[in-house]
Design an enzyme around this catalytic site. Structure first.
Site, PDB file in Angstrom:
ATOM      1  N   ARG A   1      36.669  18.011  38.029  1.00 38.71           N
ATOM      2  CA  ARG A   1      35.452  18.108  37.205  1.00 38.71           C
ATOM      3  C   ARG A   1      35.355  16.987  36.170  1.00 38.71           C
ATOM      4  NH1 ARG A   1      34.651  24.634  36.269  1.00 38.71           N
ATOM      5  NH2 ARG A   1      33.274  24.951  38.058  1.00 38.71           N
TER       6      ARG A   1
ATOM      7  N   GLY B   1      30.337  29.636  40.712  1.00 35.83           N
ATOM      8  CA  GLY B   1      29.226  30.574  40.527  1.00 35.83           C
ATOM      9  C   GLY B   1      27.871  29.895  40.619  1.00 35.83           C
TER      10      GLY B   1
ATOM     11  N   GLY C   1      34.635  26.514  43.851  1.00 34.60           N
ATOM     12  CA  GLY C   1      35.568  27.619  43.673  1.00 34.60           C
ATOM     13  C   GLY C   1      36.768  27.549  44.603  1.00 34.60           C
TER      14      GLY C   1
ATOM     15  N   LYS D   1      34.937  39.664  48.240  1.00 33.57           N
ATOM     16  CA  LYS D   1      34.072  40.849  48.121  1.00 33.57           C
ATOM     17  C   LYS D   1      32.677  40.666  48.712  1.00 33.57           C
ATOM     18  CE  LYS D   1      36.275  42.455  43.925  1.00 33.57           C
ATOM     19  NZ  LYS D   1      36.444  41.653  42.725  1.00 33.57           N
TER      20      LYS D   1
HETATM   21  N1  LIG Z   1      41.627  39.179  54.158  1.00 35.57           N
HETATM   22  C1  LIG Z   1      41.742  39.101  52.839  1.00 35.57           C
HETATM   23  N2  LIG Z   1      42.258  40.134  52.146  1.00 35.57           N
HETATM   24  C2  LIG Z   1      42.384  40.042  50.798  1.00 35.57           C
HETATM   25  N3  LIG Z   1      42.006  38.996  50.077  1.00 35.57           N
HETATM   26  C3  LIG Z   1      41.486  37.945  50.716  1.00 35.57           C
HETATM   27  C4  LIG Z   1      41.325  37.952  52.127  1.00 35.57           C
HETATM   28  N4  LIG Z   1      40.777  36.774  52.485  1.00 35.57           N
HETATM   29  C5  LIG Z   1      40.620  36.050  51.360  1.00 35.57           C
HETATM   30  N5  LIG Z   1      41.036  36.739  50.291  1.00 35.57           N
HETATM   31  C6  LIG Z   1      41.089  36.290  48.893  1.00 35.57           C
HETATM   32  O1  LIG Z   1      39.797  36.049  48.408  1.00 35.57           O
HETATM   33  C7  LIG Z   1      39.913  35.204  47.270  1.00 35.57           C
HETATM   34  C8  LIG Z   1      38.684  34.388  47.129  1.00 35.57           C
HETATM   35  O2  LIG Z   1      37.598  35.229  47.007  1.00 35.57           O
HETATM   36  P1  LIG Z   1      36.289  34.807  46.210  1.00 35.57           P
HETATM   37  O3  LIG Z   1      35.216  35.742  46.606  1.00 35.57           O
HETATM   38  O4  LIG Z   1      36.623  34.667  44.757  1.00 35.57           O
HETATM   39  O5  LIG Z   1      36.063  33.363  46.867  1.00 35.57           O
HETATM   40  P2  LIG Z   1      35.116  32.201  46.467  1.00 35.57           P
HETATM   41  O6  LIG Z   1      33.728  32.609  46.739  1.00 35.57           O
HETATM   42  O7  LIG Z   1      35.591  30.967  47.098  1.00 35.57           O
HETATM   43  O8  LIG Z   1      35.314  32.041  44.919  1.00 35.57           O
HETATM   44  P3  LIG Z   1      34.351  31.294  43.926  1.00 35.57           P
HETATM   45  O9  LIG Z   1      33.332  32.288  43.481  1.00 35.57           O
HETATM   46  O10 LIG Z   1      35.320  30.868  42.859  1.00 35.57           O
HETATM   47  O11 LIG Z   1      33.744  30.160  44.691  1.00 35.57           O
HETATM   48  C9  LIG Z   1      41.150  34.382  47.494  1.00 35.57           C
HETATM   49  O12 LIG Z   1      42.001  34.531  46.388  1.00 35.57           O
HETATM   50  C10 LIG Z   1      41.770  34.944  48.758  1.00 35.57           C
HETATM   51  O13 LIG Z   1      43.162  35.137  48.660  1.00 35.57           O
HETATM   52  O1  LIG Z   2      34.174  27.593  36.282  1.00 30.68           O
HETATM   53  C1  LIG Z   2      32.968  27.842  36.385  1.00 30.68           C
HETATM   54  O2  LIG Z   2      32.463  28.377  37.405  1.00 30.68           O
HETATM   55  C2  LIG Z   2      32.054  27.373  35.293  1.00 30.68           C
HETATM   56  O3  LIG Z   2      32.703  26.503  34.420  1.00 30.68           O
HETATM   57  C3  LIG Z   2      31.436  28.557  34.562  1.00 30.68           C
HETATM   58  O4  LIG Z   2      32.417  29.278  33.904  1.00 30.68           O
HETATM   59  P1  LIG Z   2      32.147  30.804  33.525  1.00 30.68           P
HETATM   60  O5  LIG Z   2      32.138  31.584  34.814  1.00 30.68           O
HETATM   61  O6  LIG Z   2      33.256  31.190  32.578  1.00 30.68           O
HETATM   62  O7  LIG Z   2      30.801  30.862  32.849  1.00 30.68           O
END
Ligand SMILES: Nc1ncnc2c1ncn2[C@@H]1O[C@H](COP(=O)(O)OP(=O)(O)OP(=O)(O)O)[C@@H](O)[C@H]1O
Ligand SMILES: O=C(O)[C@H](O)COP(=O)(O)O
Length: 394
Positions: free
Chosen positions: A36, A374, A351, A197
């Site tokens: 970043r 997010g 993420g 989720k």
């Molecule tokens: N089959 C599974 N069972 C349990 N946890 C899982 C499974 N597959 C992935 N995960 C977990 O899901 C997490 C990521 O979920 P999240 O929804 O936060 O992903 P993301 O959308 O990439 O996150 P962000 O919102 O930061 O972009 C990881 O830590 C991973 O270990």
């Molecule tokens: O890491 C992020 O997704 C941004 O910096 C926003 O952070 P926040 O979810 O704490 O608002």
């Protein structure tokens, strides 16, 4: 983009309040991923080259309106100074007389980093008084914090109503790439949705079903879909109250002619740990006492094939628990397929997926890795981002 950008304003000799997202991962005071900071450099360098007095503001972590010593931006200032190859002054506050005094001493091209804006309760409340205090420091507002654009806070939204307000170069690029991908996609267009989720991805899946040719589901959220198809999922992640919704998504995909891909096999484990026993099973055969922690090799092969035939792929959320090596193969296979696919434009939605791509050393092979977690999700849901909406129209 119909919003004014940095190139639409004259910043020479002006005090520019530039909101960036320096919310970087840190461990024991050491920055563990500086993506970043690097991503903000083009805007900062441009401002320096134009002879602006550059006042940088960012949040870091979630200090909840109080000073938290470990959440000061001091380590970021030190690294930024190294990356820019010039002195970066660091203020201990984000507004007020001491900051004004520092700004008084600035000359053209100087850079000052303010303290964590979330040390003040007014930031997250979007308090107009705090926005005014920020605005008093500058003549122009630049928002380059795409990662925080989904937050309507004093330094991302409120201030934009007081000063002339434009987007920075990173903000412009993120909106351009994600916007083009969603509004005028090259086809076949594939979305890969994983992560933990269903609840967090409902809006994204709903919106993408209107746009894509292929929708690939993986990660923990896949098992609610597997259950919706009538299979048992053992101890895998399951959101029982979302099974009907998952069914409706599968039906909607069918009605719209979207190819909906779900795991056909999985890596199951008898415990959520690195030393658990694990094995590959067909998706209909997840044992009652085991949990699925990764997609299986057959699934990875099918997903790889779809990816390689796509012209555009958007990826958000890992396919399994990639933090543990024995459950990282599915996520790695998807990352490798994207890296190898020729003529496929790959957009990684920030993420955890971005962290996974970094972990496999494949970041440079991706077409675009968003700095927003997010923020990129909300953008993909089709939501307006307050930090962008508040900028001046062209
Ligand atoms: N089959 C599974 N069972 C349990 N946890 C899982 C499974 N597959 C992935 N995960 C977990 O899901 C997490 C990521 O979920 P999240 O929804 O936060 O992903 P993301 O959308 O990439 O996150 P962000 O919102 O930061 O972009 C990881 O830590 C991973 O270990
Ligand atoms: O890491 C992020 O997704 C941004 O910096 C926003 O952070 P926040 O979810 O704490 O608002």
């Amino acid at each position: 983009m119909n919003k004014k950008t940095l190139k639409d304003v004259d910043v020479k000799g002006k005090r520019v309040f530039c909101r960036v997202d320096f919310n970087v991962p840190m461990q024991d005071g050491k920055i563990t991923d500086e993506t970043r900071i690097r991503a903000a450099l083009p805007t900062i360098q441009y401002l320096v080259d134009q002879g602006a007095k550059v006042i940088l503001a960012s949040h870091f972590g979630r200090p909840k309106g109080k000073v938290v010593e470990e959440m000061r931006l001091t380590p970021v200032g030190i690294r930024l100074s190294e990356l820019l190859g010039k002195d970066v002054k660091k203020a201990d506050e984000a507004y007020g007389d001491s900051v004004k005094a520092l700004i008084e001493t600035m000359t053209e091209g100087d850079v000052l980093l303010l303290e964590n804006v979330r040390f003040y309760p007014g930031e997250e409340k979007n308090d107009p008084e705090l926005a005014k205090s920020f605005a008093e420091l500058a003549d122009v507002y630049v928002n380059d914090a795409f990662g925080a654009a989904h937050r309507a806070h004093a330094s991302t939204e409120g201030i934009a109503h007081i000063l002339p307000a434009v987007s920075g170069l990173l903000m412009e690029k993120e909106l351009d790439v994600l916007g083009k991908a969603l509004s005028n996609p090259e086809r076949p267009f594939t979305a890969i949705i994983g992560g933990a989720k269903v609840k967090d991805k409902i809006g994204v899946i709903e919106n993408l079903l209107e746009l894509v040719d292929n929708l690939i589901i993986g990660g923990g959220l896949a098992y609610t879909f597997v259950k919706a198809q009538g299979h048992e999922v053992g101890k895998s992640l399951l959101e029982a109250d979302k099974i009907d919704l998952a069914k409706s998504f599968i039906e909607k995909a069918k009605a719209k002619g979207v190819n909906f891909y779900m795991p056909v096999d999985a890596v199951v484990a008898d415990d959520f740990s690195a030393d658990a026993n694990s094995k590959v099973v067909a998706i209909e055969e997840i044992p009652a006492d085991w949990e699925a922690l990764d997609i299986g090799p057959k699934t990875a092969e099918i997903y790889r094939d779809v990816i390689q035939k796509s012209k555009l792929v958007i990826w958000n959320g890992p396919m399994g628990v990639f933090e543990i090596d024995k459950f990282a193969n599915g996520t790695k296979a998807v990352a490798e397929a994207l890296a190898e696919a020729e003529g496929t434009y790959s957009v990684i939605g920030g993420g955890d997926s971005a962290a996974a791509v970094e972990k496999f050393n494949l970041a440079e092979k991706m077409s675009h890795i968003s700095t927003g977690g997010g923020a990129s999700l909300e953008f993909m849901e089709g939501k307006a981002l307050p930090g962008v909406m508040a900028l001046n129209d062209k």
